[in-house]
Scaffold this motif. Structure first.
Motif, PDB file in Angstrom:
ATOM      1  N   LEU A   1       0.838  -1.197   0.000  1.00 57.94           N
ATOM      2  CA  LEU A   1       0.000   0.000   0.000  1.00 57.94           C
ATOM      3  C   LEU A   1       0.877   1.254   0.000  1.00 57.94           C
ATOM      4  N   LEU A   2       1.874   1.260   0.886  1.00 59.71           N
ATOM      5  CA  LEU A   2       2.853   2.356   0.901  1.00 59.71           C
ATOM      6  C   LEU A   2       4.235   1.754   0.772  1.00 59.71           C
ATOM      7  N   GLU A   3       4.974   2.250  -0.191  1.00 58.11           N
ATOM      8  CA  GLU A   3       6.322   1.728  -0.435  1.00 58.11           C
ATOM      9  C   GLU A   3       7.281   2.920  -0.495  1.00 58.11           C
ATOM     10  N   VAL A   4       8.124   3.012   0.517  1.00 60.16           N
ATOM     11  CA  VAL A   4       9.129   4.079   0.570  1.00 60.16           C
ATOM     12  C   VAL A   4      10.456   3.407   0.246  1.00 60.16           C
ATOM     13  N   SER A   5      11.151   3.880  -0.790  1.00 55.53           N
ATOM     14  CA  SER A   5      12.400   3.208  -1.160  1.00 55.53           C
ATOM     15  C   SER A   5      13.566   4.186  -1.256  1.00 55.53           C
ATOM     16  N   GLY A   6      14.582   3.898  -0.475  1.00 56.70           N
ATOM     17  CA  GLY A   6      15.856   4.623  -0.557  1.00 56.70           C
ATOM     18  C   GLY A   6      15.721   6.124  -0.455  1.00 56.70           C
ATOM     19  N   VAL A   7      14.909   6.586   0.490  1.00 55.58           N
ATOM     20  CA  VAL A   7      14.650   8.018   0.603  1.00 55.58           C
ATOM     21  C   VAL A   7      15.696   8.698   1.489  1.00 55.58           C
ATOM     22  N   SER A   8      16.155   9.863   1.043  1.00 54.62           N
ATOM     23  CA  SER A   8      17.084  10.660   1.851  1.00 54.62           C
ATOM     24  C   SER A   8      16.648  12.103   1.847  1.00 54.62           C
TER      25      SER A   8
ATOM     26  N   GLY B   1      22.694  20.422   5.079  1.00 53.07           N
ATOM     27  CA  GLY B   1      23.828  19.504   4.992  1.00 53.07           C
ATOM     28  C   GLY B   1      23.760  18.348   5.981  1.00 53.07           C
ATOM     29  N   PHE B   2      22.782  18.377   6.899  1.00 48.89           N
ATOM     30  CA  PHE B   2      22.656  17.279   7.876  1.00 48.89           C
ATOM     31  C   PHE B   2      21.639  16.264   7.386  1.00 48.89           C
ATOM     32  N   LYS B   3      22.074  14.986   7.253  1.00 49.85           N
ATOM     33  CA  LYS B   3      21.177  13.958   6.717  1.00 49.85           C
ATOM     34  C   LYS B   3      20.193  13.470   7.782  1.00 49.85           C
ATOM     35  N   ALA B   4      18.992  14.012   7.753  1.00 53.20           N
ATOM     36  CA  ALA B   4      17.981  13.618   8.745  1.00 53.20           C
ATOM     37  C   ALA B   4      17.399  12.252   8.393  1.00 53.20           C
ATOM     38  N   ILE B   5      17.264  11.978   7.083  1.00 55.25           N
ATOM     39  CA  ILE B   5      16.798  10.670   6.606  1.00 55.25           C
ATOM     40  C   ILE B   5      17.835  10.185   5.602  1.00 55.25           C
ATOM     41  N   ASN B   6      18.312   8.964   5.814  1.00 54.34           N
ATOM     42  CA  ASN B   6      19.452   8.489   5.070  1.00 54.34           C
ATOM     43  C   ASN B   6      19.165   7.127   4.437  1.00 54.34           C
TER      44      ASN B   6
ATOM     45  N   VAL C   1       4.070  -0.315  23.211  1.00 52.06           N
ATOM     46  CA  VAL C   1       4.413  -1.048  21.980  1.00 52.06           C
ATOM     47  C   VAL C   1       4.215  -2.550  22.206  1.00 52.06           C
ATOM     48  N   ARG C   2       4.571  -3.009  23.403  1.00 55.90           N
ATOM     49  CA  ARG C   2       4.381  -4.430  23.706  1.00 55.90           C
ATOM     50  C   ARG C   2       2.907  -4.804  23.638  1.00 55.90           C
ATOM     51  N   ARG C   3       2.071  -3.918  24.184  1.00 59.45           N
ATOM     52  CA  ARG C   3       0.623  -4.160  24.143  1.00 59.45           C
ATOM     53  C   ARG C   3       0.108  -4.229  22.698  1.00 59.45           C
ATOM     54  N   LEU C   4       0.679  -3.392  21.836  1.00 62.19           N
ATOM     55  CA  LEU C   4       0.219  -3.386  20.440  1.00 62.19           C
ATOM     56  C   LEU C   4       0.499  -4.736  19.791  1.00 62.19           C
ATOM     57  N   GLY C   5       1.592  -5.360  20.224  1.00 63.34           N
ATOM     58  CA  GLY C   5       1.909  -6.716  19.777  1.00 63.34           C
ATOM     59  C   GLY C   5       2.134  -6.819  18.280  1.00 63.34           C
ATOM     60  N   CYS C   6       2.691  -5.759  17.685  1.00 61.99           N
ATOM     61  CA  CYS C   6       2.836  -5.746  16.220  1.00 61.99           C
ATOM     62  C   CYS C   6       4.316  -5.705  15.829  1.00 61.99           C
ATOM     63  N   LYS C   7       4.557  -5.767  14.538  1.00 58.76           N
ATOM     64  CA  LYS C   7       5.918  -5.634  14.018  1.00 58.76           C
ATOM     65  C   LYS C   7       6.436  -4.232  14.347  1.00 58.76           C
ATOM     66  N   VAL C   8       7.738  -4.158  14.626  1.00 55.95           N
ATOM     67  CA  VAL C   8       8.344  -2.896  15.041  1.00 55.95           C
ATOM     68  C   VAL C   8       9.451  -2.521  14.053  1.00 55.95           C
ATOM     69  N   THR C   9       9.496  -1.245  13.684  1.00 54.81           N
ATOM     70  CA  THR C   9      10.606  -0.726  12.878  1.00 54.81           C
ATOM     71  C   THR C   9      11.394   0.230  13.756  1.00 54.81           C
ATOM     72  N   VAL C  10      12.689  -0.031  13.912  1.00 58.93           N
ATOM     73  CA  VAL C  10      13.531   0.850  14.729  1.00 58.93           C
ATOM     74  C   VAL C  10      14.306   1.778  13.811  1.00 58.93           C
ATOM     75  N   LEU C  11      14.125   3.089  13.995  1.00 59.91           N
ATOM     76  CA  LEU C  11      14.884   4.066  13.217  1.00 59.91           C
ATOM     77  C   LEU C  11      16.061   4.572  14.044  1.00 59.91           C
ATOM     78  N   HIS C  12      17.154   4.824  13.339  1.00 53.73           N
ATOM     79  CA  HIS C  12      18.326   5.426  13.976  1.00 53.73           C
ATOM     80  C   HIS C  12      19.085   6.187  12.912  1.00 53.73           C
ATOM     81  N   GLU C  13      19.403   7.436  13.214  1.00 59.22           N
ATOM     82  CA  GLU C  13      20.131   8.296  12.269  1.00 59.22           C
ATOM     83  C   GLU C  13      19.509   8.261  10.879  1.00 59.22           C
ATOM     84  N   GLY C  14      18.180   8.301  10.861  1.00 58.24           N
ATOM     85  CA  GLY C  14      17.464   8.436   9.600  1.00 58.24           C
ATOM     86  C   GLY C  14      17.357   7.177   8.763  1.00 58.24           C
TER      87      GLY C  14
END
Ligand code: ADP
Length: 246
Positions: free
Chosen positions: A4-11, A16-21, A209-222
């Motif tokens: 439904l939503l596909e985000v690919s290789g977005v920066s 000059g600071f890469k918020a999403i990498n 998040v544990r209660r939601l019991g769903c898949k988790v995506t961990v973001l770090h440095e974008g």
């Protein structure tokens, strides 16, 4: 065939600071997903990109099958396609009843003045009743939204978003400031909402998040640092290091 939503290789960079990498993310209808990550990880910027508020410097954001290029659309066109976003603080009309708040949302008319002159028909009222049941506020339809508890206001706002029939709902820290009983209700509400839509919850609170019991995506440095069940990501050494600040 894409999701439904596909985000690919977005920066995206700010001064000059890469918020999403080089971020990739996908979600499908019927899925509830928690997005977590320390402050500054890029969670807000990620939602800004999906909703068209921030334009990435590179990468693709596609919607539906066949994938439609969201980067060509304005913020309001994206909202109309069926992407709803709930910010942390509830923004309901406190001097209007719960019913009128839902009616305004149904009419996609967030102007309380014009709603005063609007006569709801039986179909609208039926839909409002359905929404009220979905968010658990059916007993509160005649009350002023300003009289609701913090948790009830949050559910009302979720109901107002559902009124616009989104296929994807982005929700920012829905459980913040809620009582334990309200958090439980919120968990049920989000799980139910995700049965027929895609729902992304940005959350800091691991217990929630544990209660939601769903898949988790961990973001770090974008970027995506880890993805999987909460148990899997919290036992991932990279995630442990990031959360312990190593
Ligand atoms: P999170 O929501 O995970 O806390 P954000 O998406 O708000 O993270 O921010 C990611 C990084 O991008 C942070 O370092 C933040 O300071 C930076 N950032 C976000 N928006 C802007 C902006 N408009 N201008 C400059 N820097 C920004």
């Amino acid at each position: 065939m894409g999701a439904l939503l596909e985000v690919s290789g977005v920066s995206v960079s700010f001064d000059g600071f890469k918020a999403i990498n080089n971020l990739s993310f996908s979600i499908d209808t019927g899925e509830l997903r928690a997005v977590i990550g320390p402050n500054g990880a890029g969670k807000t910027t990620f939602m800004d990109i999906v909703t068209g508020k921030t334009r990435p410097d590179s990468g693709k954001v596609e919607w539906g099958r066949p994938g439609r290029d969201l980067l060509r659309l304005s913020e309001s066109q994206i909202a109309r396609l069926g992407i709803g976003r709930k910010f942390q603080r509830p923004t309901v009309f406190v001097t209007q009843t719960v019913q009128d708040n839902l009616l305004m949302a149904l009419k996609k008319d967030r102007d309380p003045l014009s709603a005063l002159f609007y006569r709801a028909d039986a179909v609208d009222l039926g839909k409002v009743e359905e929404l009220a049941v979905e968010i658990g506020l059916q007993e509160h339809l005649p009350r002023l939204a300003g009289e609701l508890s913090h948790g009830q206001k949050q559910w009302l706002e979720i109901g107002m978003l559902l009124a616009q029939d989104p296929q994807l709902l982005l929700v920012d820290e829905p459980a913040a400031g809620m009582t334990p009983a309200e958090r439980e209700h919120t968990t049920d509400l989000l799980k139910r909402a995700a049965q027929t839509r895609a729902v992304v919850v940005v959350e800091h609170d691991m217990e929630f998040v544990r209660r939601l019991g769903c898949k988790v995506t961990v973001l770090h440095e974008g970027a995506v640092l880890a993805e999987g069940s909460l148990d899997a990501v919290t036992s991932n050494q990279d995630v442990i290091d990031v959360y312990l600040g190593r």
